[in-house]
Design an enzyme around this catalytic site. Sequence first.
Site, PDB file in Angstrom:
ATOM      1  N   SER A  86     -71.123   9.405  31.516  1.00  0.00           N
ATOM      2  CA  SER A  86     -70.933   8.098  32.158  1.00  0.00           C
ATOM      3  C   SER A  86     -69.756   7.333  31.562  1.00  0.00           C
ATOM      4  O   SER A  86     -69.516   6.179  31.927  1.00  0.00           O
ATOM      5  CB  SER A  86     -72.202   7.262  32.030  1.00  0.00           C
ATOM      6  OG  SER A  86     -72.564   7.140  30.678  1.00  0.00           O
ATOM      7  N   THR A 188     -72.418   2.286  30.393  1.00  0.00           N
ATOM      8  CA  THR A 188     -71.140   1.817  29.851  1.00  0.00           C
ATOM      9  C   THR A 188     -71.301   1.696  28.361  1.00  0.00           C
ATOM     10  O   THR A 188     -72.364   1.278  27.905  1.00  0.00           O
ATOM     11  CB  THR A 188     -70.840   0.395  30.393  1.00  0.00           C
ATOM     12  OG1 THR A 188     -70.692   0.470  31.797  1.00  0.00           O
ATOM     13  CG2 THR A 188     -69.591  -0.188  29.770  1.00  0.00           C
ATOM     14  N   THR A 206     -66.075   2.767  30.743  1.00  0.00           N
ATOM     15  CA  THR A 206     -67.053   3.478  31.579  1.00  0.00           C
ATOM     16  C   THR A 206     -66.360   4.313  32.653  1.00  0.00           C
ATOM     17  O   THR A 206     -65.204   4.046  32.997  1.00  0.00           O
ATOM     18  CB  THR A 206     -67.978   2.453  32.282  1.00  0.00           C
ATOM     19  OG1 THR A 206     -69.028   3.133  32.965  1.00  0.00           O
ATOM     20  CG2 THR A 206     -67.236   1.606  33.286  1.00  0.00           C
ATOM     21  N   ARG A 216     -63.532   1.593  43.808  1.00  0.00           N
ATOM     22  CA  ARG A 216     -64.506   0.597  43.372  1.00  0.00           C
ATOM     23  C   ARG A 216     -64.285   0.247  41.891  1.00  0.00           C
ATOM     24  O   ARG A 216     -64.143   1.117  41.041  1.00  0.00           O
ATOM     25  CB  ARG A 216     -65.914   1.146  43.564  1.00  0.00           C
ATOM     26  CG  ARG A 216     -67.048   0.208  43.107  1.00  0.00           C
ATOM     27  CD  ARG A 216     -67.547   0.541  41.731  1.00  0.00           C
ATOM     28  NE  ARG A 216     -68.717  -0.266  41.346  1.00  0.00           N
ATOM     29  CZ  ARG A 216     -69.234  -0.286  40.130  1.00  0.00           C
ATOM     30  NH1 ARG A 216     -68.722   0.457  39.181  1.00  0.00           N
ATOM     31  NH2 ARG A 216     -70.281  -1.042  39.844  1.00  0.00           N
ATOM     32  N   GLY A 218     -66.072  -1.919  38.729  1.00  0.00           N
ATOM     33  CA  GLY A 218     -67.267  -2.640  38.295  1.00  0.00           C
ATOM     34  C   GLY A 218     -66.855  -3.811  37.423  1.00  0.00           C
ATOM     35  O   GLY A 218     -65.720  -4.307  37.489  1.00  0.00           O
ATOM     36  N   THR A 239     -73.797  -4.086  30.466  1.00  0.00           N
ATOM     37  CA  THR A 239     -73.929  -2.781  31.112  1.00  0.00           C
ATOM     38  C   THR A 239     -74.862  -2.951  32.308  1.00  0.00           C
ATOM     39  O   THR A 239     -75.588  -3.929  32.402  1.00  0.00           O
ATOM     40  CB  THR A 239     -74.467  -1.721  30.133  1.00  0.00           C
ATOM     41  OG1 THR A 239     -74.534  -0.452  30.797  1.00  0.00           O
ATOM     42  CG2 THR A 239     -75.848  -2.072  29.612  1.00  0.00           C
ATOM     43  N   GLY A 240     -74.818  -1.984  33.209  1.00  0.00           N
ATOM     44  CA  GLY A 240     -75.671  -2.073  34.395  1.00  0.00           C
ATOM     45  C   GLY A 240     -74.840  -2.273  35.648  1.00  0.00           C
ATOM     46  O   GLY A 240     -73.654  -1.937  35.661  1.00  0.00           O
TER      47      GLY A 240
HETATM   48  N1  ASP Z   1     -71.307  -1.657  34.415  1.00  0.00           N
HETATM   49  C1  ASP Z   1     -70.856  -0.374  34.868  1.00  0.00           C
HETATM   50  C2  ASP Z   1     -70.284  -0.514  36.234  1.00  0.00           C
HETATM   51  O1  ASP Z   1     -70.805  -1.249  37.044  1.00  0.00           O
HETATM   52  C3  ASP Z   1     -71.867   0.706  34.879  1.00  0.00           C
HETATM   53  C4  ASP Z   1     -72.996   0.655  33.883  1.00  0.00           C
HETATM   54  O2  ASP Z   1     -72.878   0.058  32.823  1.00  0.00           O
HETATM   55  O3  ASP Z   1     -74.079   1.190  34.147  1.00  0.00           O
HETATM   56  O4  ASP Z   1     -69.334   0.191  36.533  1.00  0.00           O
END
Ligand code: ASP
Length: 331
Positions: A86, A188, A206, A216, A218, A239-240
Amino acid sequence: MTNRRNFLKTAAFASAAVALHSFKGKPEEENDFSSKKGMKPIVLSTWNFGIQANAAAWEVLKNNGRALDAVEAGVKIPEGDPTERSVGYGGRPDRDGRVTLDACIMDENANIGSVGCLEFIKHPIAVARAVMEKSPHVMLVGDGALQFALSQGFVKENLLLEESEKEWKEWLKTSQYKPIANIENHDTIGMIALDADGNLSGACTTSGMAFKMHGRLGDSPIIGAGLYVDNEIGAATATGHGEEVIRISGCHLVVELMRQGKSPQKACEEAVARIVNLTRKRNKNLKDIQVGFIALNKKGEYGSYCIQGGFNYAVNDASGNRLIDADYFLK
Ligand code: ASP
């Protein structure tokens, strides 16, 4: 995502235990890294891979190095690890089979650098730092970011490794080119650190949401969303689901809440509450969303909060390197 985390959790707890054990074995004075300003270094980072990343950052911090160098060295560990799917090299591709990376970095003087949708470069964080230090801009994306990286001597290489390619082909069979937020694997590494001089810095990197639409971005390459540092107040990273973090300018919000006197923990909780309220107002299902924040203030106090259980983060200071399960909203 969950299986991999559970699997890694066990391994990471084991390595954290080893780290703590070996740390205890050292003489007292060796563990005292306080500087003349009386600051004790500390580094925090997201997820299980934070343990190894923190260890690399700690090598810099314990020798009175700069927080900026520590966070760059730290996040390079998962970036360069082909088994971490990831982040960086070996990351999962977008829906077109292209590995596109996002990263940003911020130092104690509010210098910032960022790259988005960068292909073929193993360490996007180093390119983000080069944008910060060697370009007149703060953010480069796509072909322009690649062109700049090559001009700075970065080497072009294939980042799509066999396992990720296999997973992508499998995904193509069922997901009909529509990225669905919670079935995608994504994480991330966000890292924030305070050095012995009392300076804060942060880094975030990430490969983003797996099988995302090409182009895209993030939150992770966006200063104020995926990362923010104010050397007078504190630092935060996220993160997320990046879309949700961007919606509230997440990490800038966390730092501003600390400025108003909130503890890092309370600041993260309030930022999560904003996402929760907006999600409900927008009639979206909260269960489909995960966002986690970690925060550190100028005094070295830290905290974290997320929407749903399963998020953890690693903390390394003079008492060792350990994983902490973040508290969460949806119980
Ligand atoms: N925040 C990251 C994104 O939206 C992904 C992650 O941290 O899960 O690209």
